[in-house]
Structure formats: C-alpha cells, structure tokens
Design a protein around this motif. Structure first.
Motif, PDB file in Angstrom:
ATOM      1  N   THR A 166     -11.248   9.775  -2.056  1.00 14.81           N
ATOM      2  CA  THR A 166     -11.040   8.603  -1.214  1.00 14.81           C
ATOM      3  C   THR A 166     -11.279   9.016   0.233  1.00 14.81           C
ATOM      4  O   THR A 166     -11.517  10.191   0.537  1.00 14.81           O
ATOM      5  CB  THR A 166      -9.611   8.065  -1.355  1.00 14.81           C
ATOM      6  OG1 THR A 166      -8.703   9.064  -0.869  1.00 14.81           O
ATOM      7  CG2 THR A 166      -9.289   7.757  -2.809  1.00 14.81           C
ATOM      8  N   HIS A 174       0.164   4.340  -0.332  1.00 20.83           N
ATOM      9  CA  HIS A 174      -0.364   5.511   0.354  1.00 20.83           C
ATOM     10  C   HIS A 174      -0.066   5.458   1.852  1.00 20.83           C
ATOM     11  O   HIS A 174       0.165   6.482   2.476  1.00 20.83           O
ATOM     12  CB  HIS A 174      -1.862   5.628   0.107  1.00 20.83           C
ATOM     13  CG  HIS A 174      -2.213   5.541  -1.347  1.00 20.83           C
ATOM     14  ND1 HIS A 174      -1.626   6.352  -2.296  1.00 20.83           N
ATOM     15  CD2 HIS A 174      -3.058   4.729  -2.028  1.00 20.83           C
ATOM     16  CE1 HIS A 174      -2.119   6.054  -3.489  1.00 20.83           C
ATOM     17  NE2 HIS A 174      -2.972   5.062  -3.355  1.00 20.83           N
ATOM     18  N   ASN A 215       0.857  -1.176   0.000  1.00 23.67           N
ATOM     19  CA  ASN A 215       0.000   0.000   0.000  1.00 23.67           C
ATOM     20  C   ASN A 215       0.895   1.228   0.000  1.00 23.67           C
ATOM     21  O   ASN A 215       1.459   1.596   1.038  1.00 23.67           O
ATOM     22  CB  ASN A 215      -0.917  -0.003   1.230  1.00 23.67           C
ATOM     23  CG  ASN A 215      -1.931   1.125   1.216  1.00 23.67           C
ATOM     24  OD1 ASN A 215      -1.630   2.220   0.746  1.00 23.67           O
ATOM     25  ND2 ASN A 215      -3.114   0.863   1.733  1.00 23.67           N
ATOM     26  N   THR A 251      -9.934   9.103  -6.592  1.00 24.31           N
ATOM     27  CA  THR A 251     -10.060   8.018  -7.565  1.00 24.31           C
ATOM     28  C   THR A 251     -10.593   8.616  -8.856  1.00 24.31           C
ATOM     29  O   THR A 251     -11.339   9.609  -8.838  1.00 24.31           O
ATOM     30  CB  THR A 251     -11.021   6.923  -7.075  1.00 24.31           C
ATOM     31  OG1 THR A 251     -12.317   7.480  -6.864  1.00 24.31           O
ATOM     32  CG2 THR A 251     -10.517   6.301  -5.784  1.00 24.31           C
ATOM     33  N   GLY A 276      -3.417   8.576  -3.940  1.00 20.20           N
ATOM     34  CA  GLY A 276      -4.468   8.025  -3.100  1.00 20.20           C
ATOM     35  C   GLY A 276      -5.424   9.034  -2.507  1.00 20.20           C
ATOM     36  O   GLY A 276      -6.248   8.686  -1.665  1.00 20.20           O
TER      37      GLY A 276
END
Length: 582
Positions: A326, A204, A202, A316, A313
C-alpha cells in the motif's frame, strides 16, 4: 466562465497561464476555482459556502470546533504528464500520486465496469492560504489515455464537469469528544440542512469519516457536499449515520487489546524493514515463496507476518495469495522518496528497548534510556558510531516536513543563515535552495557534521555552506547572520538547558535578528496530535526532554531575549515558531 457550470472565481493569478498547460480548459477552470476557494477560506467561510443558508450563528458554531482541511474534485487529463505540467504553472506542491479506492469504485459503478480495470489517482497539492496556513487541493485524476474505448466515458466526463459529483469540501474536528461530535453532527443534519451520504472507519489512520450532502447548489455554484473527519473510532454515531445498528458490543475490550499489542506492530514493521521485503515487492516479487527465497527467510513464517501487516494496512493481498504494498507499505522500502525504513529500524531497536523502562521513568524521573543503556542518549550515540548513523538516518527519514519550512519564512533579505545543531544540513539545504543568494553556516558537534558534506553536495549547496564544529552549550554560536535555525533541538532538553542554548544564540546577535524554531507543539485540544506520543518518547529517551505548548516556548524565548511573533503549521503536526531578538 459559465455560471451554470462553474463557481464564481475569486480571481486567481494563475488564470492567464492555463492555456497550453496540459489540462482541458473546463478542468483547468474548475481547479483554479477550487484553489481560490481553498486559499481564501477560513473554516467559517468554507462552511458558509457549502451549507444551505442557515445563519451566521450556525456557521460560527461549527467553525469553533472544526478546521477547513482541503477541497477535492475530479479531473480528466490526457495523461499523468499533462496534469503535472498544469500543476507546474500553479503555486502548489504536489506529492506523489496515490491510488483512490472510494472514487474508483464509484466511477466503476457509473461506467458499469469492474473496479479492478479502472485506475484513479490522488494528488495532494499543498498551498499556502491567505491566513498563512497550509491547506490542500485534493485532485482525483482519471487519465483519458488509459481509458480509450471505454463505453460511457465521454458521458461521465461531461456529467462530472456539469454536476461536480466528486467535489467536496473537507473539515476536521479538532477533538474527538463525543459531546462535541454529537453537537457538530446534529448541527449539520439539523439547522445545517445536510443529509448523511456514507462514511466509514479507517483503522489504519484511526479516524472516522462522515460524508454529507444536500440538494442543489450554493449561490456561488458549488455542490453542497462535505466530508467530516473525526479522530478515533465512533461506532455509535457512524452506525446511526449509515442507518444500521452498531454491531460491536465488545468494542472496549477490542480497543484495549489493540492498545496492549502495539509493541507487536512495532516489531512486525521493524522486522519487515530489516528483511528488506518492501524493496523486493517493488522489484516485482509478489509471492511469499519468492520473497522468502530473496530474503533468506522461512516461507510460512514470512507469510504469517505479511498477513498480519496486511490487516494493518501495510500490504494488500489478492485472492491468488500474492501481495502488494500500500502507500503506507511503500515507505518501508529503502529507495523511495520519503522512506521511513531507517526510522522503523530505530523505533524497533534502541528506542524500543528503552521503553521497557517507562515505569522506572515515571517512578524516579530518571531517563529510561539511561537506565537501559547506562549512558545518556547523545553520549551513547557518540560512543557507538553505527547506532549514531542509524539515529541520524532515522531522524532524516522523519523530516519530510522540512521541505515546507522555507515557505513559512521571508527569505527575501536573508544573506547569511546559521543552522544551530543542524546535523547533516538537510534543513539548511532547503533554505539555501529557496534563497539562492544566501550563504549558510552549519554549526554542530564534530562527529555529527561528518555526514553533512555528502548531503549538502547531493542537494547542490556544498559550495555555499561553511561547516563549523562546536557545542552550543560551551562554544560561541557563529555570529553575523540574518536568520538562525533551531530545528527539533529545544524538545531534547529541560528548561534550564534550553535557556543556556537560547542565551548562547542571543549573545552573538543583534536586536531584530530572526530565529526560526521548528518543533512539534502540544495543542490544547487536538487529541489526535502526534505531539502527545512524542512527548512521552522524549521523556523516555532524553534527559529532561519534552514537547511543549506554544505558550511554553514563548516563555522560554522571552526569558532569553526573544519575542515570538508568529506560528506557521507544518505537516506531521510540526510548526515553525518565528521569533526575533529584542
């Protein structure tokens, strides 16, 4: 409780109140069983629950390097209100609902339907455990009301309640040392008997997540599934875990470039916040053309900014070019709960410019803020009211963890509490709301407490709080309280100034009086802690400010006539250090 379906409950006190609480009885029992496990388990106990029988030495070896973070399971309430009604009967604090992508995609495959037609929420429910730590019950929520008529839903629900496909226990590795990680990994898949079950990186959150599973159930009926979260990116071990070769030979250069371009991200986030784009997205605008018109910006440039933030992030982007926030991006809107918009503006403004003189601070020891602005931070803010208000709002925005402070304190006998340098009274309000029989005293400089009446009134505490203007270096701290608060103050000052502050507090109180110090301690091993970056921030933006280890805080307190009795962790790597006057 049926042994074939349910792990043995440890006797939760809430078991008698699940009726009429809005949750199917089987789901309610599953939640209560998991909540009992989360509350009662140390890392060693949690590993012993989920691993195949492998000996106490294996469990202890894993527990030395990992902490137990949460237990997760999937439930099927009728609707969102039903699950909130049920959670209201439990001693937990649930955050706002977020969307799950991983579980949603798995359920969509099981139901043979497009993932976009399925909505699975996540509720993180914080609870205080037997060892005094805060852990989470993580609920994946599929609301049946929204799934009426979906083929195969009843079979999926029955299968989940029987087999617990989405249930796991989650652990976090303390450090990202490759040797430690390799040792933990080899123990899990070797003597621990676990098999790789997916994972990923991940970017982000900058964490590597590894999933493991083993056949069968534990003796208590729990499925043998666990999640291991590791700070940083670990491409080699992830590639081996997923059974594919690592395809990033240029990773060191990529990582260094990402470090060097961090300033770009700071300014991109600050510009996004300043332009109010998040607010317009929440209002229903989705295209860059609409957003450019609403924000008075150039459409192509705004599109490029949003494309960049989507890669980070914050947003989207759909195939039609429309954008959505997000859960990270939502925090940049001004009106949402937990908004960090003002903090983004502060970090992209004065504190961004002060970091230009970081090398000067390293060379000379002089504050970079003083070098860039010609005044010490608190003097500068006193002379620039607009910047001071932004600073205060930014500090308040980064204070969501304060809601967890009352649970760390015994407030049963508190009658008067003094918040020393309590700013706008946010923390004091949280304490007063948790102790309805207590009165509060907010002690801070005159220009600071100007903002307090509005905050105190908004939280319903204005009639139980007195405002006292003063300087904790020069004026006596109000005496006669049972509890004193000192939140995010000591890290602003060097040891000598901290000694003056603590001595001034100690001079007006009697032995046994409690002092709660809220700070972000520097850990010994956790390289993912926010304390390391904020320590440099304090070096740049204060005169002698620093984050300290618990041992360093203990020494400061002891020298001033206090003894440190306990430490309680809070969200965002904060902690309450509980001391008493001796």
């Amino acid at each position: 409780m049926k042994p074939s379906r349910m792990p043995a409950s440890t006797g939760s006190q809430e078991t008698g109140v699940v009726a009429n609480a809005g949750m199917h009885p089987e789901d309610a029992e599953r939640v209560l069983a998991m909540l009992d496990l989360v509350r009662a388990s140390t890392a060693a106990h949690a590993f012993a629950v989920v691993l195949p029988p492998s000996g106490a030495d294996v469990v202890q070896a894993l527990a030395r390097h990992c902490r137990f973070a949460h237990g997760a399971l999937l439930v099927f309430p009728e609707d969102h209100d039903a699950v909130l009604s049920f959670l209201g009967t439990l001693d937990v604090t649930a955050d706002g609902r977020k969307s799950s992508v991983v579980v949603r995609d798995r359920l969509a495959r099981r139901l043979h339907m497009p993932a976009g037609e399925l909505e699975v929420g996540i509720l993180h429910c914080a609870t205080t455990c037997a060892d005094g730590r805060q852990r989470e019950l993580e609920l994946f929520v599929l609301e049946r009301q929204a799934m009426r008529g979906v083929s195969g839903l009843d079979q999926l629900v029955a299968s989940e309640r029987l087999h617990w496909h989405e249930t796991h226990l989650a652990f976090e590795l303390w450090a990202c040392d490759e040797v430690v990680l390799r040792g933990v990994y080899d123990t899990l898949v070797g003597t621990g008997g676990m098999s790789p079950d997916g994972g990923g990186y991940n970017q982000h959150l900058n964490v590597t997540v590894l999933y493991f599973a083993a056949e069968g159930r534990t003796s208590q009926g729990w499925p043998r599934r666990l999640e291991l979260t590791v700070p940083g990116e670990h491409g080699a071990i992830l590639a081996a875990h997923l059974g594919r070769p690592e395809l990033v030979p240029d990773r060191p250069a990529r990582d260094l470039l990402r470090l060097m371009t961090g300033a770009w991200r700071t300014q991109a986030v600050a510009a996004f916040a300043e332009l109010g784009v998040a607010d317009h997205l929440l209002d229903g605008l989705t295209s860059t053309t609409e957003l450019a018109a609403a924000t008075g910006t150039e459409a192509d440039n705004l599109s490029r900014l949003m494309r960049y933030l989507a890669s980070e992030g914050v947003l989207t982007q759909d195939q039609d070019g429309s954008y959505a926030l997000t859960e990270v991006g939502e925090l940049l809107a001004g009106g949402v709960n937990g908004s960090l918009r003002d903090l983004a503006l502060l970090y992209g403004g004065a504190f961004y410019h002060s970091f230009e003189a970081l090398a000067h601070t390293i060379r000379t020891g002089e504050s970079a803020f003083l070098k860039m602005f010609g005044e010490a931070p608190f003097d500068y803010f006193a002379h620039h009211p607009d910047h001071a208000r932004l600073f205060e709002r930014g500090m308040a925005a980064g204070s969501s963890f304060l809601t967890a402070v009352p649970a760390a304190l015994d407030l049963t006998t508190v009658r008067v509490v003094v918040d020393v340098a309590g700013a706008n009274g946010r923390l004091l309000s949280e304490i007063l709301r948790a102790a309805p029989g207590a009165r509060g005293v907010l002690f801070d400089r005159p220009h600071v407490i100007e903002a307090a009446p509005e905050v105190l009134a908004g939280l319903g505490c204005a009639d139980r709080c007195d405002l006292v203007a003063g300087d904790f270096f020069a004026d006596p701290v109000p005496s006669g309280a049972d509890l004193y608060l000192l939140s995010r103050i000591l890290h602003d000052w060097d040891d000598d100034r901290c000694a003056v502050i603590l001595a001034n507090i100690r001079a007006g109180i009697t032995p046994g009086t409690r002092l709660a110090v809220v700070e972000r301690p520097v850990p010994a091993t956790d390289s993912d802690s926010l304390a390391f970056s904020y320590d440099v921030h304090m070096m740049v933006n204060n005169l002698g400010g620093r984050e300290r280890t618990v041992a360093e805080y203990r020494a400061l307190l002891h020298a001033a006539g206090f003894e440190l009795d306990a430490e309680h962790p809070l969200p965002l790597d904060m902690a309450v250090l509980l001391a008493r006057a001796v």
